[in-house]
Write an enzyme that holds these catalytic residues in place. Structure first.
Site, short mmCIF file in Angstrom:
data_model
loop_
_atom_site.label_atom_id
_atom_site.label_comp_id
_atom_site.label_asym_id
_atom_site.label_seq_id
_atom_site.Cartn_x
_atom_site.Cartn_y
_atom_site.Cartn_z
N SER A 85 0.80 -1.23 0.00
CA SER A 85 0.00 0.00 0.00
C SER A 85 0.83 1.28 0.00
CB SER A 85 -0.95 0.02 1.20
OG SER A 85 -0.23 0.17 2.41
N LYS A 129 0.39 4.54 6.94
CA LYS A 129 -0.26 5.34 5.89
C LYS A 129 0.18 6.80 5.99
CE LYS A 129 -2.82 1.68 4.96
NZ LYS A 129 -2.60 0.85 3.75
#
Length: 222
Positions: A85, A129
């Site tokens: 990701s 993230k």
């Protein structure tokens, strides 16, 4: 295990520093005391000297251990990047160091890469993230683009295929952060109803150093 190794290494380093700083001063005092002392006086002062010596060594151990614990706790938390990701910046299997100190007094800023656990669930793995919006910001994804406060924001994204819950404009509350993976089309992040906006209580710290992956360089995280 990694935390213990870091703690031992830090303790050893600080102990060496302390011994180096006090060695000359301590030896000078010790030799001056020896001059002119008779055998009787040395025996009388033996116990006091041993007590001072023990206290000195204890001090040399306590101070390095204290600083080592502080450094390891606040800057040496280590975790792994899972999945693809964050590719382009971080890679699966890579090790990162996390600073717990960064957000003690303030919250994350836009662009920071944070480590958090969705819902504060300690039984799940840590997510890594990038913060794209903070408290009070509006977030919307339309036509494959990310809009924050009605302005296009791009952290190197391709066209965003899945807007998720940001398909309609969201207004973040005073303690919410919207996070996304840099590899946005292969990322489960705040767009997912299972995660949503991240609160400060869920955040473990700021990712600041990367190492341990053949796909990336060792160094500070931008």
């Amino acid at each position: 295990m990694a935390g213990c190794y870091g703690l031992v290494t830090a303790c050893f380093f600080f102990q060496k520093v302390m011994l180096y700083l006090v060695k000359d001063k301590w030896m000078g005092r010790y030799q001056m005391r020896r001059k002119g002392l008779s055998f009787t006086r040395r025996r009388r002062n033996k116990n006091g000297y041993l007590v001072k010596e023990a206290g000195s060594w204890l001090l040399h151990l306590v101070i390095p251990v204290f600083f080592a614990v502080v450094i390891v706790y606040f800057f040496g938390m280590r975790t792994s990047v899972i999945g693809a990701s964050m590719e382009g910046t971080l890679y699966g299997g890579e090790q990162i160091l996390v600073s717990r100190l960064s957000y003690l007094l303030t919250g994350p800023r836009e662009g920071d890469i944070i480590v958090f656990r969705p819902g504060g669930n300690k039984n799940t793995h840590s997510y890594v993230k990038r913060v794209v919006a903070g408290p009070g910001d509006s977030v919307e994804i339309k036509e494959g683009k990310l809009f924050v406060n009605d302005e296009v924001v791009n952290y190197g994204y391709d066209k965003i295929m899945d807007p998720g819950i940001a398909e309609t404009k969201l207004i973040l509350s005073n303690d919410e952060y919207f996070v996304m993976g840099d590899n946005c089309n292969n990322s489960e992040d705040s767009r997912s109803g299972n995660i949503g906006p991240v609160t400060k209580a869920m955040i473990e710290g700021k990712a600041w150093f990367q190492f341990g992956s053949e796909a990336s360089l060792i160094g500070f995280i931008e």
